[in-house]
Design a protein around this motif. Structure first.
Motif, PDB file in Angstrom:
ATOM      1  N   CYS A 203      -7.696   0.891   5.216  1.00 55.61           N
ATOM      2  CA  CYS A 203      -6.597   1.591   5.017  1.00 55.61           C
ATOM      3  C   CYS A 203      -6.344   2.915   6.075  1.00 55.61           C
ATOM      4  O   CYS A 203      -7.097   3.630   5.753  1.00 55.61           O
TER       5      CYS A 203
ATOM      6  N   HIS B 261      -7.259   1.213   0.979  1.00 53.76           N
ATOM      7  CA  HIS B 261      -5.659   0.782   0.052  1.00 53.76           C
ATOM      8  C   HIS B 261      -5.403   0.722  -1.001  1.00 53.76           C
ATOM      9  O   HIS B 261      -6.298   1.210  -1.887  1.00 53.76           O
TER      10      HIS B 261
ATOM     11  N   CYS C 190       1.201  -1.345  -0.148  1.00 50.60           N
ATOM     12  CA  CYS C 190       0.178   0.192   0.248  1.00 50.60           C
ATOM     13  C   CYS C 190       1.332   1.151   0.116  1.00 50.60           C
ATOM     14  O   CYS C 190       1.844   1.334   1.472  1.00 50.60           O
TER      15      CYS C 190
ATOM     16  N   TYR D  97      -0.059   4.235   0.823  1.00 48.32           N
ATOM     17  CA  TYR D  97      -0.136   5.069   1.923  1.00 48.32           C
ATOM     18  C   TYR D  97       0.420   4.493   2.801  1.00 48.32           C
ATOM     19  O   TYR D  97       1.204   5.429   4.000  1.00 48.32           O
ATOM     20  N   CYS D  98       0.230   3.125   3.736  1.00 50.01           N
ATOM     21  CA  CYS D  98       0.332   2.630   4.693  1.00 50.01           C
ATOM     22  C   CYS D  98       1.682   2.162   4.581  1.00 50.01           C
ATOM     23  O   CYS D  98       1.960   1.966   5.707  1.00 50.01           O
TER      24      CYS D  98
HETATM   25 ZN    ZN Z   1      -2.889   1.388   3.061  1.00 50.98          ZN
END
Ligand code: ZN
Ligand code: ZN
Length: 79
Positions: free
Chosen positions: A65, A75, A47, A49-50
């Protein structure tokens, strides 16, 4: 045979055409259709983002997410 995956929900199709014409249940942008995942097929998807890793786009799409900055809940895979 090549498979084409939706970036949002992980559903796979045998052609881009089919994918683009079908309705996506997880499209976060108010659109209705799937969006082609343009990255290559991988054994692990990360992912963007995370940083969480999943073994399939489908699994990734199935969880939420915590760091999605767009107000979306899902996500989003790195390419
Ligand atoms: Zn994520
Ligand atoms: Zn989709």
């Amino acid at each position: 045979m090549a498979k084409f995956y939706c970036e949002y929900c992980g559903q796979s199709y045998s052609s881009v055409h089919l994918l683009a014409q079908s309705v996506c249940p997880k499209n976060p942008n108010g659109g209705r259709n799937h969006k082609l995942y343009e990255g290559s097929e991988k054994s692990q998807y990360t992912c963007k983002y995370c940083g969480h890793q999943y073994s399939s786009l489908r699994l990734m799409a199935g969880s939420i997410c915590p760091k999605n900055p767009n107000g979306g809940k899902n996500h989003s895979p790195m390419l």
